[in-house]
Design a protein around this motif. Structure first.
Motif, PDB file in Angstrom:
ATOM      1  N   GLU A  79      -9.564   1.829  -4.783  1.00 50.66           N
ATOM      2  CA  GLU A  79      -8.660   1.178  -5.730  1.00 50.66           C
ATOM      3  C   GLU A  79      -9.279  -0.098  -6.295  1.00 50.66           C
ATOM      4  N   LEU A  80     -10.002  -0.824  -5.461  1.00 51.06           N
ATOM      5  CA  LEU A  80     -10.617  -2.074  -5.901  1.00 51.06           C
ATOM      6  C   LEU A  80     -11.656  -1.853  -6.992  1.00 51.06           C
ATOM      7  N   SER A  81     -12.233  -0.655  -7.056  1.00 48.57           N
ATOM      8  CA  SER A  81     -13.277  -0.384  -8.036  1.00 48.57           C
ATOM      9  C   SER A  81     -12.730   0.046  -9.389  1.00 48.57           C
ATOM     10  N   SER A  85      -9.443  -2.962 -13.594  1.00 49.06           N
ATOM     11  CA  SER A  85      -9.671  -2.673 -15.012  1.00 49.06           C
ATOM     12  C   SER A  85      -8.497  -1.914 -15.606  1.00 49.06           C
ATOM     13  N   LEU A  86      -8.011  -0.940 -14.870  1.00 50.60           N
ATOM     14  CA  LEU A  86      -6.924  -0.100 -15.371  1.00 50.60           C
ATOM     15  C   LEU A  86      -5.667  -0.914 -15.635  1.00 50.60           C
ATOM     16  N   GLU A  87      -5.413  -1.892 -14.811  1.00 50.38           N
ATOM     17  CA  GLU A  87      -4.200  -2.695 -14.965  1.00 50.38           C
ATOM     18  C   GLU A  87      -4.233  -3.578 -16.204  1.00 50.38           C
ATOM     19  N   LYS A  88      -5.414  -3.755 -16.815  1.00 52.62           N
ATOM     20  CA  LYS A  88      -5.524  -4.587 -18.018  1.00 52.62           C
ATOM     21  C   LYS A  88      -5.354  -3.786 -19.313  1.00 52.62           C
ATOM     22  N   VAL A  89      -5.360  -2.458 -19.208  1.00 49.25           N
ATOM     23  CA  VAL A  89      -5.360  -1.625 -20.414  1.00 49.25           C
ATOM     24  C   VAL A  89      -4.130  -1.901 -21.277  1.00 49.25           C
ATOM     25  N   SER A 135     -13.142  14.437  -0.054  1.00 51.07           N
ATOM     26  CA  SER A 135     -12.087  13.990   0.855  1.00 51.07           C
ATOM     27  C   SER A 135     -10.713  14.037   0.189  1.00 51.07           C
ATOM     28  N   GLU A 136      -9.668  14.070   1.024  1.00 50.83           N
ATOM     29  CA  GLU A 136      -8.303  14.026   0.512  1.00 50.83           C
ATOM     30  C   GLU A 136      -8.017  12.685  -0.159  1.00 50.83           C
ATOM     31  N   VAL A 137      -8.674  11.656   0.321  1.00 49.07           N
ATOM     32  CA  VAL A 137      -8.484  10.326  -0.273  1.00 49.07           C
ATOM     33  C   VAL A 137      -8.890  10.347  -1.736  1.00 49.07           C
ATOM     34  N   PHE A 138      -9.995  11.007  -2.048  1.00 55.06           N
ATOM     35  CA  PHE A 138     -10.448  11.058  -3.431  1.00 55.06           C
ATOM     36  C   PHE A 138      -9.458  11.837  -4.298  1.00 55.06           C
ATOM     37  N   GLU A 139      -8.857  12.883  -3.755  1.00 54.58           N
ATOM     38  CA  GLU A 139      -7.863  13.645  -4.515  1.00 54.58           C
ATOM     39  C   GLU A 139      -6.707  12.758  -4.948  1.00 54.58           C
ATOM     40  N   GLU A 140      -6.328  11.824  -4.080  1.00 56.04           N
ATOM     41  CA  GLU A 140      -5.238  10.907  -4.408  1.00 56.04           C
ATOM     42  C   GLU A 140      -5.701   9.812  -5.370  1.00 56.04           C
ATOM     43  N   PHE A 141      -6.979   9.470  -5.294  1.00 49.90           N
ATOM     44  CA  PHE A 141      -7.538   8.410  -6.131  1.00 49.90           C
ATOM     45  C   PHE A 141      -7.923   8.908  -7.522  1.00 49.90           C
ATOM     46  N   GLU A 142      -8.282  10.164  -7.631  1.00 48.59           N
ATOM     47  CA  GLU A 142      -8.840  10.706  -8.869  1.00 48.59           C
ATOM     48  C   GLU A 142      -7.949  10.502 -10.096  1.00 48.59           C
ATOM     49  N   PRO A 143      -6.613  10.619  -9.987  1.00 43.89           N
ATOM     50  CA  PRO A 143      -5.789  10.372 -11.177  1.00 43.89           C
ATOM     51  C   PRO A 143      -5.995   8.987 -11.782  1.00 43.89           C
ATOM     52  N   ALA A 144      -6.226   7.980 -10.960  1.00 42.27           N
ATOM     53  CA  ALA A 144      -6.481   6.639 -11.489  1.00 42.27           C
ATOM     54  C   ALA A 144      -7.800   6.615 -12.244  1.00 42.27           C
ATOM     55  N   LEU A 145      -8.807   7.296 -11.728  1.00 47.10           N
ATOM     56  CA  LEU A 145     -10.096   7.373 -12.405  1.00 47.10           C
ATOM     57  C   LEU A 145      -9.960   8.128 -13.721  1.00 47.10           C
ATOM     58  N   GLN A 146      -9.173   9.188 -13.708  1.00 44.99           N
ATOM     59  CA  GLN A 146      -8.944   9.955 -14.940  1.00 44.99           C
ATOM     60  C   GLN A 146      -8.170   9.137 -15.964  1.00 44.99           C
TER      61      GLN A 146
END
Length: 241
Positions: A79-81, A85-89, A135-146
């Motif tokens: 999330e830190l990575s 940035s996403l929160e500023k969009v 990992s399952e963690v990435f599956e949960e994180f991926e929507p933020a990256l997308q």
């Protein structure tokens, strides 16, 4: 905008092995810092919670007081990575004048490059690692990256030239722009630091990839510098003279 890590005090009966209270960082912050270093060096699957606890100088049970396990630590680091940035969009899109849409893409790329340049231990590279991506963690994180990639595509589509638009779709454009900004990760992996001037150059490169004319780029930079204080990012402004 780097999100501040939560400061959760160590509970009674969970003393550290070393160090004095006056000089120690909050336990949660220290766990994240050491985990980031170990994950980056050894990989996620190659690092145990015992090793993280030992690096922090705490008992393994104390680590579980702050995190349910290794996946929870990874989730917060990922999330830190992206999240800063996403929160500023939304603010970027709201504050940028419609007559200078190029400033919006420039700002997102600049802030994102700075985020990747300043996160501890180059943790932006974690979501590129095969053991993390599976990992399952990435599956949960991926929507933020997308979501971040989609924001790049949307802002890029607002300024892209006709010839570029004819060859690259919006989603492809977003992915391309993300890859340009992620040069920061590769640069840090070589042991080099990213300066503010380099982050500005990366943001400018994003506009050039979209086919934005140089005079529009110059106007976008000036407009972005005027908007940076509203985004809490004054330090990223161009410094002339």
């Amino acid at each position: 905008m780097t999100r501040q890590l939560s400061n959760v005090p160590t509970g009674p009966g969970r003393p550290r092995h070393t160090g004095s209270p006056s000089t120690q960082r909050p336990a949660r912050e220290e766990i994240l810092d050491h985990a980031a270093r170990l994950f980056a060096e050894r990989g996620f699957s190659g690092t145990s919670t015992r090793e993280i606890a030992e690096a922090c100088g705490i008992r393994q049970a104390s680590l579980y007081y702050h995190f349910a396990g290794k996946p929870g630590i990874l989730a917060e680091l990922l999330e830190l990575s992206v999240r800063p940035s996403l929160e500023k969009v939304e603010t970027i899109e709201r504050e940028c004048p419609t007559e200078v849409p190029e400033a919006a893409l420039y700002l997102l790329a600049l802030i994102d490059a700075h985020t990747l340049a300043t996160v501890p231990h180059n943790i932006g590279k974690l979501y590129r690692m095969p053991d993390v991506r599976s990992s399952e963690v990435f599956e949960e994180f991926e929507p933020a990256l997308q979501e971040l990639t989609a924001a790049y595509g949307r802002l890029g589509a607002d300024v892209v030239s006709g010839p570029v638009a004819a060859t690259v779709g919006v989603s492809q454009l977003g992915g391309l722009l993300v890859q340009v900004v992620e040069v920061v990760i590769r640069t840090r992996s070589r042991g080099d630091e990213i300066t503010c001037a380099q982050a500005q150059a990366i943001a400018t490169a994003c506009l050039r990839i979209c086919g934005v004319p140089e005079e529009r780029i110059a106007r976008a930079v000036v407009t972005a510098d005027e908007l940076l204080p509203r985004l809490g990012e004054e330090r990223l402004a161009q410094r002339n003279g």
